[in-house]
Design a protein around this motif. Structure first.
Motif, PDB file in Angstrom:
ATOM      1  N   PHE A  67     -19.636   3.184 -18.253  1.00  0.00           N
ATOM      2  CA  PHE A  67     -18.817   3.077 -19.465  1.00  0.00           C
ATOM      3  C   PHE A  67     -17.571   2.233 -19.188  1.00  0.00           C
ATOM      4  N   GLU A  68     -16.942   2.471 -18.040  1.00  0.00           N
ATOM      5  CA  GLU A  68     -15.743   1.724 -17.666  1.00  0.00           C
ATOM      6  C   GLU A  68     -16.057   0.230 -17.536  1.00  0.00           C
ATOM      7  N   ALA A  69     -17.195  -0.098 -16.918  1.00  0.00           N
ATOM      8  CA  ALA A  69     -17.587  -1.497 -16.761  1.00  0.00           C
ATOM      9  C   ALA A  69     -17.848  -2.150 -18.112  1.00  0.00           C
ATOM     10  N   ILE A  70     -18.519  -1.421 -19.005  1.00  0.00           N
ATOM     11  CA  ILE A  70     -18.800  -1.947 -20.343  1.00  0.00           C
ATOM     12  C   ILE A  70     -17.501  -2.259 -21.083  1.00  0.00           C
ATOM     13  N   GLN A  71     -16.567  -1.307 -21.059  1.00  0.00           N
ATOM     14  CA  GLN A  71     -15.317  -1.485 -21.785  1.00  0.00           C
ATOM     15  C   GLN A  71     -14.463  -2.597 -21.173  1.00  0.00           C
ATOM     16  N   LEU A  72     -14.468  -2.675 -19.857  1.00  0.00           N
ATOM     17  CA  LEU A  72     -13.703  -3.725 -19.180  1.00  0.00           C
ATOM     18  C   LEU A  72     -14.227  -5.104 -19.587  1.00  0.00           C
ATOM     19  N   ALA A  73     -15.557  -5.243 -19.652  1.00  0.00           N
ATOM     20  CA  ALA A  73     -16.147  -6.527 -20.024  1.00  0.00           C
ATOM     21  C   ALA A  73     -15.870  -6.874 -21.487  1.00  0.00           C
ATOM     22  N   LEU A  74     -15.835  -5.866 -22.339  1.00  0.00           N
ATOM     23  CA  LEU A  74     -15.620  -6.101 -23.762  1.00  0.00           C
ATOM     24  C   LEU A  74     -14.148  -6.311 -24.109  1.00  0.00           C
ATOM     25  N   GLN A  75     -13.261  -5.600 -23.439  1.00  0.00           N
ATOM     26  CA  GLN A  75     -11.854  -5.580 -23.840  1.00  0.00           C
ATOM     27  C   GLN A  75     -10.989  -6.590 -23.100  1.00  0.00           C
ATOM     28  N   GLU A  76     -11.406  -6.990 -21.907  1.00  0.00           N
ATOM     29  CA  GLU A  76     -10.602  -7.902 -21.096  1.00  0.00           C
ATOM     30  C   GLU A  76     -11.268  -9.277 -21.010  1.00  0.00           C
ATOM     31  N   ASP A  77     -10.477 -10.298 -20.816  1.00  0.00           N
ATOM     32  CA  ASP A  77     -10.982 -11.669 -20.718  1.00  0.00           C
ATOM     33  C   ASP A  77     -11.420 -11.926 -19.279  1.00  0.00           C
ATOM     34  N   VAL A  78     -12.575 -11.389 -18.923  1.00  0.00           N
ATOM     35  CA  VAL A  78     -13.085 -11.472 -17.553  1.00  0.00           C
ATOM     36  C   VAL A  78     -14.556 -11.848 -17.583  1.00  0.00           C
ATOM     37  N   THR A  79     -15.037 -12.280 -16.428  1.00  0.00           N
ATOM     38  CA  THR A  79     -16.476 -12.383 -16.175  1.00  0.00           C
ATOM     39  C   THR A  79     -16.860 -11.177 -15.334  1.00  0.00           C
ATOM     40  N   ASP A  97     -21.812   1.561 -30.976  1.00  0.00           N
ATOM     41  CA  ASP A  97     -21.171   1.045 -29.771  1.00  0.00           C
ATOM     42  C   ASP A  97     -22.206   0.464 -28.809  1.00  0.00           C
ATOM     43  N   ALA A  98     -21.734  -0.388 -27.905  1.00  0.00           N
ATOM     44  CA  ALA A  98     -22.609  -0.926 -26.861  1.00  0.00           C
ATOM     45  C   ALA A  98     -22.951   0.183 -25.883  1.00  0.00           C
ATOM     46  N   ARG A  99     -24.251   0.457 -25.695  1.00  0.00           N
ATOM     47  CA  ARG A  99     -24.663   1.555 -24.825  1.00  0.00           C
ATOM     48  C   ARG A  99     -25.094   1.076 -23.443  1.00  0.00           C
ATOM     49  N   SER A 100     -25.013  -0.209 -23.180  1.00  0.00           N
ATOM     50  CA  SER A 100     -25.342  -0.742 -21.856  1.00  0.00           C
ATOM     51  C   SER A 100     -24.608  -2.064 -21.666  1.00  0.00           C
ATOM     52  N   LEU A 101     -24.555  -2.528 -20.428  1.00  0.00           N
ATOM     53  CA  LEU A 101     -23.958  -3.836 -20.162  1.00  0.00           C
ATOM     54  C   LEU A 101     -24.746  -4.937 -20.860  1.00  0.00           C
ATOM     55  N   GLU A 102     -26.045  -4.778 -20.966  1.00  0.00           N
ATOM     56  CA  GLU A 102     -26.886  -5.747 -21.655  1.00  0.00           C
ATOM     57  C   GLU A 102     -26.480  -5.856 -23.133  1.00  0.00           C
ATOM     58  N   GLU A 103     -26.241  -4.715 -23.771  1.00  0.00           N
ATOM     59  CA  GLU A 103     -25.813  -4.735 -25.169  1.00  0.00           C
ATOM     60  C   GLU A 103     -24.400  -5.302 -25.301  1.00  0.00           C
ATOM     61  N   ALA A 104     -23.545  -5.033 -24.329  1.00  0.00           N
ATOM     62  CA  ALA A 104     -22.199  -5.613 -24.355  1.00  0.00           C
ATOM     63  C   ALA A 104     -22.265  -7.135 -24.235  1.00  0.00           C
ATOM     64  N   ARG A 105     -23.189  -7.616 -23.417  1.00  0.00           N
ATOM     65  CA  ARG A 105     -23.357  -9.069 -23.294  1.00  0.00           C
ATOM     66  C   ARG A 105     -23.829  -9.668 -24.619  1.00  0.00           C
ATOM     67  N   ALA A 106     -24.720  -8.959 -25.306  1.00  0.00           N
ATOM     68  CA  ALA A 106     -25.198  -9.431 -26.606  1.00  0.00           C
ATOM     69  C   ALA A 106     -24.075  -9.504 -27.628  1.00  0.00           C
ATOM     70  N   ARG A 107     -23.012  -8.722 -27.400  1.00  0.00           N
ATOM     71  CA  ARG A 107     -21.862  -8.720 -28.316  1.00  0.00           C
ATOM     72  C   ARG A 107     -20.798  -9.728 -27.904  1.00  0.00           C
ATOM     73  N   ARG A 112     -22.916 -11.205 -16.170  1.00  0.00           N
ATOM     74  CA  ARG A 112     -23.951 -11.965 -15.484  1.00  0.00           C
ATOM     75  C   ARG A 112     -24.625 -11.112 -14.407  1.00  0.00           C
ATOM     76  N   PRO A 113     -25.955 -11.152 -14.348  1.00  0.00           N
ATOM     77  CA  PRO A 113     -26.652 -10.438 -13.281  1.00  0.00           C
ATOM     78  C   PRO A 113     -26.599 -11.227 -11.979  1.00  0.00           C
ATOM     79  N   ILE A 114     -26.460 -10.513 -10.878  1.00  0.00           N
ATOM     80  CA  ILE A 114     -26.501 -11.136  -9.552  1.00  0.00           C
ATOM     81  C   ILE A 114     -27.446 -10.343  -8.667  1.00  0.00           C
ATOM     82  N   ALA A 115     -27.829 -10.953  -7.550  1.00  0.00           N
ATOM     83  CA  ALA A 115     -28.748 -10.295  -6.617  1.00  0.00           C
ATOM     84  C   ALA A 115     -28.069  -9.884  -5.328  1.00  0.00           C
ATOM     85  N   SER A 116     -26.876 -10.407  -5.049  1.00  0.00           N
ATOM     86  CA  SER A 116     -26.179 -10.053  -3.808  1.00  0.00           C
ATOM     87  C   SER A 116     -24.678 -10.221  -4.004  1.00  0.00           C
TER      88      SER A 116
END
Length: 374
Positions: A67-79, A97-107, A112-116
């Motif tokens: 939840f914290e990550a979702i809100q941080l991505a939505l509310q702050e000007d960050v990647t 509300d956005a229920r996942s990071l994927e939904e937050a990205r859609a909004r 961005r997804p990373i592997a490492s």
């Protein structure tokens, strides 16, 4: 028969005079994937039960951190960057509300997804004028590289939202409960590679339960199972290393030093389970300049920290603890599928529910029993 083949170890296991029921827990999600995809459950004698355990970091990442990550991505000007599996993990919020990071990205959030962890640093260097937040959820195998990033130097604009966990305390909690639900343990090879196999010696020394470290091939897994079964039958108890080509005594000392230098072990919440003492990592004061929780406004929601924070009807916590099999969850195959996951165990490639589904188990246990009896 070649001792290095799966057939060799299956033959030796089948020759053992075992009790009517033996339960072997595997801790690692990678182990569960190898077991399921290789069909080891159907190949082993029917009295051997293989129980998936708490080895999926995505599954136990607490709701408040997501939840914290979702809100941080939505509310702050960050990647915000995170391991790919984390983007689809749902939290309990109103439908609006956005229920996942994927939904937050859609909004519109820059997620961005990373592997490492190295990719997080690369993205930060490529965007020096923009804050980059790495939502770092995982066990020792991914937390150690995150610590290495901090120790070895990261860009000034990279911040870590840490949700790291240690693997062994969850097993210790199960054993201390008095009803662990397993008779032998297959310990995770990649964790032992970093932390050393000795970290799992408490299973044998304090609880008298056979244990063996395994790799990810059917041969290594079956060798570990054979070792624990022999220990049970012969009354011997020791920690066996069945992954010696990678796991060395003492583990990776450099990785351990970096973990100690950058991070502090702390009590931590596990989703649906509750707080487990000394089971998590926090960024220590020497590296607080890269701690996202210090750099940005807090979006933590204390109400989300209570144990049992799973969606209604979801039994992921019981699956993670080995209390039930994945298809015994009330939602499995009904409301919860990989295309439309309700609980975190159906999201990750290391989640037992997702693994069982991918291996062909598409019906709930109750439905299978009904078909078998008809």
């Amino acid at each position: 028969m070649n001792r290095d083949t799966a057939g060799h170890w299956l033959q030796r296991i089948r020759a053992l005079e075992l009790p009517p029921r033996v339960r072997i827990m595997n801790v690692c999600g990678g182990h569960e994937r190898s077991i399921s995809m290789a069909g080891l459950r159907s190949a082993l004698p029917s009295n051997i039960e293989l129980i998936p355990g708490p080895g999926c970091p995505v599954c136990i990442c607490p709701e408040e951190d997501i939840f914290e990550a979702i809100q941080l991505a939505l509310q702050e000007d960050v990647t915000l960057v995170a391991f790919g599996d984390m983007l689809r993990v749902p939290v309990n919020v109103p439908r609006s509300d956005a229920r996942s990071l994927e939904e937050a990205r859609a909004r519109g959030a820059d997620i961005r997804p990373i592997a490492s962890p190295v990719e997080a640093a690369r993205i930060a260097r490529s965007n020096p004028d923009r804050p980059v937040v790495f939502f770092a959820a995982g066990f020792e195998t991914t937390t150690a590289p995150t610590a290495a990033l901090l120790v070895e130097g990261v860009p000034d604009n990279l911040f870590i939202l840490l949700s790291g966990r240690l693997t062994w305390p969850a097993v210790a909690m199960l054993l201390a409960s008095g009803a662990p639900g397993f008779d032998a343990l297959v310990a995770p090879g990649h964790v032992a590679t970093i932390m050393g196999p000795e970290e799992w010696s408490f299973v044998v020394e304090q609880h008298g339960i056979p244990a063996a470290v395994a790799g990810f091939t059917p041969e290594s897994l079956l060798a570990a199972m054979y070792s624990t079964l022999r220990q049970l039958l012969e009354g011997r108890r020791f920690l066996d290393n069945c992954y010696p080509e990678v796991v060395r005594p003492g583990g990776n000392r450099t990785a351990q030093r970096q973990l100690l230098q950058a991070l502090t072990v702390t009590d931590a919440n596990w989703r649906g389970i509750g707080v487990i003492p000394a089971s998590g990592f926090a960024i220590n004061s020497a590296y607080q300049a890269h701690d996202a929780r210090r750099e940005f406004p807090s979006y933590a929601d204390a109400a989300r920290k209570r144990a049992g924070e799973m969606p209604p009807g979801c039994d992921c916590a019981k699956v993670v603890l080995g209390r039930i099999y994945p298809n015994e969850c009330r939602l499995y195959g009904r409301a919860c599928t990989p295309r439309h996951p309700i609980g975190p165990c159906m999201v990750s490639d290391e989640g037992a529910c997702r693994i069982w589904w991918a291996s062909g188990v598409r019906e709930p246990a109750a439905a299978q029993a009904q078909v078998a009896s008809s």
